[in-house]
Every structure is written in structure tokens, then in C-alpha cells.
Design a protein around this motif. Structure first.
Motif, PDB file in Angstrom:
ATOM      1  N   UNK A 101       0.827  -1.205   0.000  1.00 59.75           N
ATOM      2  CA  UNK A 101       0.000   0.000   0.000  1.00 59.75           C
ATOM      3  C   UNK A 101       0.863   1.256   0.000  1.00 59.75           C
ATOM      4  N   UNK A 102       1.969   1.232   0.746  1.00 65.53           N
ATOM      5  CA  UNK A 102       2.869   2.386   0.754  1.00 65.53           C
ATOM      6  C   UNK A 102       3.541   2.566  -0.599  1.00 65.53           C
ATOM      7  N   UNK A 103       3.950   1.459  -1.205  1.00 64.21           N
ATOM      8  CA  UNK A 103       4.627   1.524  -2.498  1.00 64.21           C
ATOM      9  C   UNK A 103       3.706   2.110  -3.576  1.00 64.21           C
ATOM     10  N   UNK A 104       2.448   1.704  -3.565  1.00 69.70           N
ATOM     11  CA  UNK A 104       1.502   2.148  -4.591  1.00 69.70           C
ATOM     12  C   UNK A 104       0.795   3.432  -4.164  1.00 69.70           C
ATOM     13  N   UNK A 105       0.969   3.817  -2.931  1.00 75.53           N
ATOM     14  CA  UNK A 105       0.337   5.001  -2.357  1.00 75.53           C
ATOM     15  C   UNK A 105      -1.184   4.880  -2.401  1.00 75.53           C
ATOM     16  N   UNK A 106      -1.665   3.721  -2.005  1.00 76.02           N
ATOM     17  CA  UNK A 106      -3.099   3.435  -1.946  1.00 76.02           C
ATOM     18  C   UNK A 106      -3.476   3.350  -0.479  1.00 76.02           C
ATOM     19  N   UNK A 107      -4.425   4.133  -0.058  1.00 72.65           N
ATOM     20  CA  UNK A 107      -4.795   4.136   1.355  1.00 72.65           C
ATOM     21  C   UNK A 107      -5.711   2.983   1.727  1.00 72.65           C
ATOM     22  N   UNK A 108      -6.633   2.648   0.830  1.00 75.60           N
ATOM     23  CA  UNK A 108      -7.622   1.633   1.165  1.00 75.60           C
ATOM     24  C   UNK A 108      -7.974   0.827  -0.085  1.00 75.60           C
ATOM     25  N   UNK A 109      -8.217  -0.466   0.100  1.00 72.59           N
ATOM     26  CA  UNK A 109      -8.610  -1.341  -1.010  1.00 72.59           C
ATOM     27  C   UNK A 109     -10.108  -1.562  -0.943  1.00 72.59           C
ATOM     28  N   UNK A 110     -10.740  -1.708  -2.103  1.00 74.80           N
ATOM     29  CA  UNK A 110     -12.183  -1.958  -2.140  1.00 74.80           C
ATOM     30  C   UNK A 110     -12.509  -3.303  -1.501  1.00 74.80           C
ATOM     31  N   UNK A 111     -11.678  -4.289  -1.773  1.00 70.57           N
ATOM     32  CA  UNK A 111     -11.882  -5.630  -1.222  1.00 70.57           C
ATOM     33  C   UNK A 111     -10.579  -6.421  -1.343  1.00 70.57           C
ATOM     34  N   UNK A 112     -10.589  -7.627  -0.825  1.00 65.29           N
ATOM     35  CA  UNK A 112      -9.383  -8.459  -0.858  1.00 65.29           C
ATOM     36  C   UNK A 112      -8.986  -8.848  -2.278  1.00 65.29           C
ATOM     37  N   UNK A 113      -9.974  -8.985  -3.169  1.00 65.19           N
ATOM     38  CA  UNK A 113      -9.676  -9.359  -4.546  1.00 65.19           C
ATOM     39  C   UNK A 113      -8.888  -8.248  -5.247  1.00 65.19           C
ATOM     40  N   UNK A 114      -9.258  -6.994  -4.982  1.00 66.63           N
ATOM     41  CA  UNK A 114      -8.528  -5.884  -5.580  1.00 66.63           C
ATOM     42  C   UNK A 114      -7.087  -5.872  -5.076  1.00 66.63           C
TER      43      UNK A 114
END
Length: 86
Positions: free
Chosen positions: A5-18
Motif C-alpha cells: 500500500x505504501x509503495x503504490x500510495x493506496x490508502x484503502x482497497x475496495x476488497x481483498x480481490x482488488x
């Protein structure tokens, strides 16, 4: 080591599949040779050779069955078949 998540700079995922999909894409991105369709990156070639060797080693005990199935499928195809059955 940073998390995905830090590498991609994504704070939250929609679900585990994403998260799983992004993880696969992010993890294996290095396999895409920049000079495609010519593959000349030694790291990529070495990795693919190792994967192929692993597969061949695991499939070796089933080789007789694979050959038998292949011959059976060939026997069901007429020599003059030039199209896919509909």
C-alpha cells in the motif's frame, strides 16, 4: 521494507480481490521485458527457464498420461478437418 500500500500510495482497497490483483500485477511487473516482443533481459529469461524446469519436473510422472490423452485427441480429429466444430 515498505508495504504494498505504501509503495503504490493506496490508502484503502475496495476488497481483498482488488488487493490480490494489484499485488500480482505489482509483484510480476518486472517480468515485462521493455524490449518486447524481443526478450533479451537475462533476469527474465533465467526466471522463465527456472519456472519451466519446475513445471517439467512436476509433470514428468504424468508424461505417459499426457501422451496418451494427446494421442486420443489426435485420433478423434479427421485428417481433413480444417475448421473448428460448431
Amino acid at each position: 521494507m515498505k508495504s504494498l500500500q505504501d509503495e503504490i500510495q493506496q490508502r484503502k482497497w475496495q476488497n481483498d480481490q482488488q488487493l490480490a490483483l494489484v499485488n500480482v500485477l505489482f509483484t510480476y511487473h518486472w517480468l515485462k521485458d521493455q524490449s518486447y516482443p524481443t526478450i533479451d533481459d537475462e533476469d527474465v529469461l533465467d526466471h522463465l527457464k527456472a519456472e519451466n524446469a519446475w513445471f517439467e519436473a512436476r509433470m514428468k510422472p504424468q508424461q505417459e498420461l499426457v501422451d496418451s490423452l494427446f494421442e486420443e485427441m489426435k485420433a478423434r480429429i479427421k485428417e481433413d478437418d480444417s475448421t473448428v466444430p460448431q
